[in-house]
Design a protein around this motif. Sequence first.
Motif, PDB file in Angstrom:
ATOM      1  N   LEU A 423       0.802  -1.224   0.000  1.00  0.00           N
ATOM      2  CA  LEU A 423       0.000   0.000   0.000  1.00  0.00           C
ATOM      3  C   LEU A 423       0.839   1.281   0.000  1.00  0.00           C
ATOM      4  O   LEU A 423       0.502   2.228  -0.712  1.00  0.00           O
ATOM      5  N   PRO A 424       1.930   1.372   0.779  1.00  0.00           N
ATOM      6  CA  PRO A 424       2.732   2.605   0.706  1.00  0.00           C
ATOM      7  C   PRO A 424       3.281   2.871  -0.691  1.00  0.00           C
ATOM      8  O   PRO A 424       3.316   4.020  -1.146  1.00  0.00           O
ATOM      9  N   ALA A 425       3.699   1.814  -1.391  1.00  0.00           N
ATOM     10  CA  ALA A 425       4.231   1.990  -2.743  1.00  0.00           C
ATOM     11  C   ALA A 425       3.125   2.421  -3.704  1.00  0.00           C
ATOM     12  O   ALA A 425       3.328   3.307  -4.558  1.00  0.00           O
ATOM     13  N   ILE A 426       1.952   1.814  -3.590  1.00  0.00           N
ATOM     14  CA  ILE A 426       0.824   2.210  -4.433  1.00  0.00           C
ATOM     15  C   ILE A 426       0.465   3.672  -4.175  1.00  0.00           C
ATOM     16  O   ILE A 426       0.216   4.446  -5.109  1.00  0.00           O
ATOM     17  N   ALA A 427       0.442   4.053  -2.908  1.00  0.00           N
ATOM     18  CA  ALA A 427       0.097   5.433  -2.556  1.00  0.00           C
ATOM     19  C   ALA A 427       1.093   6.422  -3.158  1.00  0.00           C
ATOM     20  O   ALA A 427       0.706   7.470  -3.690  1.00  0.00           O
ATOM     21  N   GLU A 548      -3.608 -10.246  -3.401  1.00  0.00           N
ATOM     22  CA  GLU A 548      -2.773 -10.715  -4.510  1.00  0.00           C
ATOM     23  C   GLU A 548      -3.621 -11.063  -5.739  1.00  0.00           C
ATOM     24  O   GLU A 548      -3.261 -10.710  -6.873  1.00  0.00           O
ATOM     25  N   TYR A 549      -4.740 -11.747  -5.501  1.00  0.00           N
ATOM     26  CA  TYR A 549      -5.625 -12.108  -6.611  1.00  0.00           C
ATOM     27  C   TYR A 549      -6.198 -10.863  -7.271  1.00  0.00           C
ATOM     28  O   TYR A 549      -6.225 -10.751  -8.515  1.00  0.00           O
ATOM     29  N   ASP A 550      -6.677  -9.919  -6.461  1.00  0.00           N
ATOM     30  CA  ASP A 550      -7.301  -8.722  -7.030  1.00  0.00           C
ATOM     31  C   ASP A 550      -6.303  -7.885  -7.822  1.00  0.00           C
ATOM     32  O   ASP A 550      -6.641  -7.322  -8.865  1.00  0.00           O
ATOM     33  N   LEU A 551      -5.063  -7.775  -7.305  1.00  0.00           N
ATOM     34  CA  LEU A 551      -4.039  -7.037  -8.051  1.00  0.00           C
ATOM     35  C   LEU A 551      -3.743  -7.724  -9.382  1.00  0.00           C
ATOM     36  O   LEU A 551      -3.614  -7.066 -10.424  1.00  0.00           O
ATOM     37  N   ALA A 552      -3.634  -9.058  -9.356  1.00  0.00           N
ATOM     38  CA  ALA A 552      -3.336  -9.801 -10.581  1.00  0.00           C
ATOM     39  C   ALA A 552      -4.477  -9.680 -11.582  1.00  0.00           C
ATOM     40  O   ALA A 552      -4.251  -9.536 -12.789  1.00  0.00           O
ATOM     41  N   ARG A 553      -5.696  -9.695 -11.100  1.00  0.00           N
ATOM     42  CA  ARG A 553      -6.851  -9.653 -12.000  1.00  0.00           C
ATOM     43  C   ARG A 553      -7.117  -8.251 -12.532  1.00  0.00           C
ATOM     44  O   ARG A 553      -7.679  -8.083 -13.621  1.00  0.00           O
ATOM     45  N   SER A 554      -6.712  -7.236 -11.810  1.00  0.00           N
ATOM     46  CA  SER A 554      -7.048  -5.868 -12.214  1.00  0.00           C
ATOM     47  C   SER A 554      -6.184  -5.336 -13.342  1.00  0.00           C
ATOM     48  O   SER A 554      -6.463  -4.266 -13.874  1.00  0.00           O
ATOM     49  N   GLY A 555      -5.120  -6.054 -13.703  1.00  0.00           N
ATOM     50  CA  GLY A 555      -4.261  -5.567 -14.773  1.00  0.00           C
ATOM     51  C   GLY A 555      -2.799  -5.544 -14.405  1.00  0.00           C
ATOM     52  O   GLY A 555      -1.957  -5.147 -15.210  1.00  0.00           O
ATOM     53  N   LEU A 556      -2.481  -5.956 -13.176  1.00  0.00           N
ATOM     54  CA  LEU A 556      -1.087  -6.007 -12.748  1.00  0.00           C
ATOM     55  C   LEU A 556      -0.605  -7.454 -12.657  1.00  0.00           C
ATOM     56  O   LEU A 556       0.287  -7.783 -11.874  1.00  0.00           O
ATOM     57  N   GLY A 557      -1.201  -8.323 -13.482  1.00  0.00           N
ATOM     58  CA  GLY A 557      -0.882  -9.741 -13.418  1.00  0.00           C
ATOM     59  C   GLY A 557       0.589 -10.046 -13.606  1.00  0.00           C
ATOM     60  O   GLY A 557       1.174 -10.833 -12.857  1.00  0.00           O
ATOM     61  N   ALA A 643      -2.220   8.293 -13.462  1.00  0.00           N
ATOM     62  CA  ALA A 643      -3.661   8.098 -13.674  1.00  0.00           C
ATOM     63  C   ALA A 643      -3.931   6.747 -14.334  1.00  0.00           C
ATOM     64  O   ALA A 643      -4.912   6.067 -13.998  1.00  0.00           O
ATOM     65  N   ALA A 644      -3.044   6.346 -15.264  1.00  0.00           N
ATOM     66  CA  ALA A 644      -3.221   5.051 -15.927  1.00  0.00           C
ATOM     67  C   ALA A 644      -3.042   3.914 -14.930  1.00  0.00           C
ATOM     68  O   ALA A 644      -3.784   2.922 -14.965  1.00  0.00           O
ATOM     69  N   LEU A 645      -2.058   4.041 -14.034  1.00  0.00           N
ATOM     70  CA  LEU A 645      -1.871   3.009 -13.015  1.00  0.00           C
ATOM     71  C   LEU A 645      -3.083   2.938 -12.103  1.00  0.00           C
ATOM     72  O   LEU A 645      -3.583   1.851 -11.790  1.00  0.00           O
ATOM     73  N   GLU A 646      -3.564   4.098 -11.686  1.00  0.00           N
ATOM     74  CA  GLU A 646      -4.707   4.137 -10.781  1.00  0.00           C
ATOM     75  C   GLU A 646      -5.921   3.454 -11.407  1.00  0.00           C
ATOM     76  O   GLU A 646      -6.697   2.779 -10.717  1.00  0.00           O
ATOM     77  N   ALA A 647      -6.079   3.610 -12.721  1.00  0.00           N
ATOM     78  CA  ALA A 647      -7.211   2.992 -13.415  1.00  0.00           C
ATOM     79  C   ALA A 647      -7.121   1.473 -13.405  1.00  0.00           C
ATOM     80  O   ALA A 647      -8.144   0.782 -13.508  1.00  0.00           O
ATOM     81  N   HIS A 648      -5.907   0.920 -13.289  1.00  0.00           N
ATOM     82  CA  HIS A 648      -5.728  -0.529 -13.278  1.00  0.00           C
ATOM     83  C   HIS A 648      -5.744  -1.112 -11.864  1.00  0.00           C
ATOM     84  O   HIS A 648      -5.761  -2.331 -11.699  1.00  0.00           O
ATOM     85  N   LEU A 649      -5.708  -0.266 -10.868  1.00  0.00           N
ATOM     86  CA  LEU A 649      -5.661  -0.756  -9.492  1.00  0.00           C
ATOM     87  C   LEU A 649      -7.051  -1.142  -9.001  1.00  0.00           C
ATOM     88  O   LEU A 649      -8.052  -0.549  -9.434  1.00  0.00           O
ATOM     89  N   PRO A 650      -7.148  -2.096  -8.085  1.00  0.00           N
ATOM     90  CA  PRO A 650      -8.444  -2.387  -7.462  1.00  0.00           C
ATOM     91  C   PRO A 650      -8.994  -1.130  -6.791  1.00  0.00           C
ATOM     92  O   PRO A 650      -8.278  -0.453  -6.045  1.00  0.00           O
ATOM     93  N   THR A 651     -10.234  -0.824  -7.046  1.00  0.00           N
ATOM     94  CA  THR A 651     -10.800   0.435  -6.553  1.00  0.00           C
ATOM     95  C   THR A 651     -10.792   0.522  -5.033  1.00  0.00           C
ATOM     96  O   THR A 651     -10.644   1.613  -4.473  1.00  0.00           O
TER      97      THR A 651
END
Length: 682
Positions: A423-427, A548-557, A643-651
Amino acid sequence: MYLSKLTISGFRQFGQGDAAAELTFQPGVTALIGKNDSGKTAIIDAARYALLSRDQMYFKVQQEDFHVDAGGSSVDDIRITCVLSDLGTADQATFAEHLTYQDGAISLLINFHARRLAAEGTARRWVEVNVRSGLDGSGPPLEMTVRELLASAYLRPLRDAERELSSGRGSRLSQILYHVDGIKEGTSFDPENLPATPAATSGLSLLGLSEYFGHNVKSHKGVVDAQSAINSDYLKSLLLAGDQMTGKIDLTEGGSEDTRLRQILERLELGLMDGSGAQPRGKFGLGSNNILYMACELLLLGREPEGLPLLLVEEPEAHLHPQRQLRLMQFLKTAAEGKVQDEEGRKVQVILSTHSPNLASGLPVTNTILLDGENAHPLSHDHTCLSSNDYSFLERFLDATKANLFFAHGVLIVEGDGEALVLPAIARAIGLDLSAHGVSIVNVKGTGLRRFSKIFQKSDEAKDWISIPVACVADMDVMPDAAPEILGLVTGDDDPKWTNPKRRWKAKRDFGADSPTVEAGLKERSEGLRKDDAQNVRTFVSNHWTLEYDLARSGLGSMVFNAAMLANAHDKICDGSKAENEVLAEAEEGFAKLWSECDEDDELTAIHIYRLFTSKKASKAIAAQYLAAAIDIEAAREGFDSAALEAHLPTYLVDAIKHACGIGSAPVPADEPQPDVAAAEQ
């Protein structure tokens, strides 16, 4: 007797009326905690203004003591009320004319009122101060002699303990020793009846010993000869006829017995010794001397026969390393009970302000007061949404790493190491650095998510809420229907394990046979995880299954797959038998093959990636560490599109980060409709 309640109105951070602060204290040790500028020092000073303190018996109200509201208007009245409870028989006799009888209990109310008469500098007497007892200050004024009995011991922040324990006029050590039992015991010195034996000398009082020493000094041959020479050889030759003067060498003592005793005590100093019994200068630092100073103050408070045994300490952790801090807190709790080693003394009340998670974790939550903006929130029973069971749980598991939540501007409570590391890295990547926003992450290791969040929920919602935004991040923990077989939990749709009532995992098919029924079941499950949301506490539930599953499925597989492969080869990477770049090259080929085998299906690909964690091939924590590093590297690339990364992240992760950073809407009530879970699955 102890300070049970403190009300502050119009003083510094605290306003008037509904904005006034009302604090309740427990006997024993109470900690004032919170971020900088939240009012901890103002509370300590309010108690000192009303009760006085022994280090400085006179306080002058300053212009800046009067509260200034958000509009820039200053109040003209400061009112501070201290309620002292549990008065013993001796206390009741001492303060008889000032006691208040209310609700079947006897208490002592001290009302401090400062009223502005004119603008400072326009008149010699610009402020009027009155201190009276009784309800609303309706009782008689408190004379200085009475107030001195209520004076607390006060240890200021960044104190110079070595100077406080040194000799000198009016030294703090002399004040403490003057009130110690036995300091005045013993016989007086009689020059006509000198002590004949060492035993007789030891029976003299401290003042008697000093006078005996003075007698011996004046009788010393060198002193006698010098005095005689001055008088006969020099002074006599300078006198006129009829002059009657004689010089006398004497010790510089005089005045009453009480004055002479204080002069003796002012010559003493207290220092630390090493193991050899020597007192080396400069060996012991500020921390060790601070411990000695606190021990000295507690000695006085625990042994005085009368007065208010109250110790006010600002930042007791000053100059102390973490282990010493924990040891100090243990000692303060013991001293508060009046038990130091095998000696029984008076119970001492300690009110301290601290920025130390070590000290904050060393006390039960019930003994803390959280300062938040211009509000003070006691965390004792009946003030929070915590149950008795919750308090007991927190006393076991609220350690120093979690206690940092008391000082945060925002809190993220997560269930595992993966969220804590990623989460800190995503933030940072989406432009919301958690450190810059003062957000603390609390990793509860899968248990106690609700227990920690309820610290920040007031039992009385009509009162001001704690303004600190708290985001709880929870897994939905519902597998896609294809996952159990891929993970080896079942073999086929007819496996008896599907109907085993003891199984702990859930799949979508458990919620119904058709899409609307499944949707309703998932929505109910999500709402159940958020049922305790209230005030500024929000729960953000994963869109599908786990982090881990949600990150992989959202576009960061590919990034999650790479992190899992690096975690699998972590030991070889560390011992140098395999290069990280080599592992990444293999991972790139492996992901391309997996993506193809899964017919480019996001769900199937994500399930197979998650299988790497359940099969023990990859540690979730180590993979999260590699994933966080990869996100940081990606975010540092030129032309990176946050913004593109944020769009691929689990909401749910983005929303949790924004809430903890104070960005977004107010909390959503538990009964408000939530996002369509089935739509999110598509």
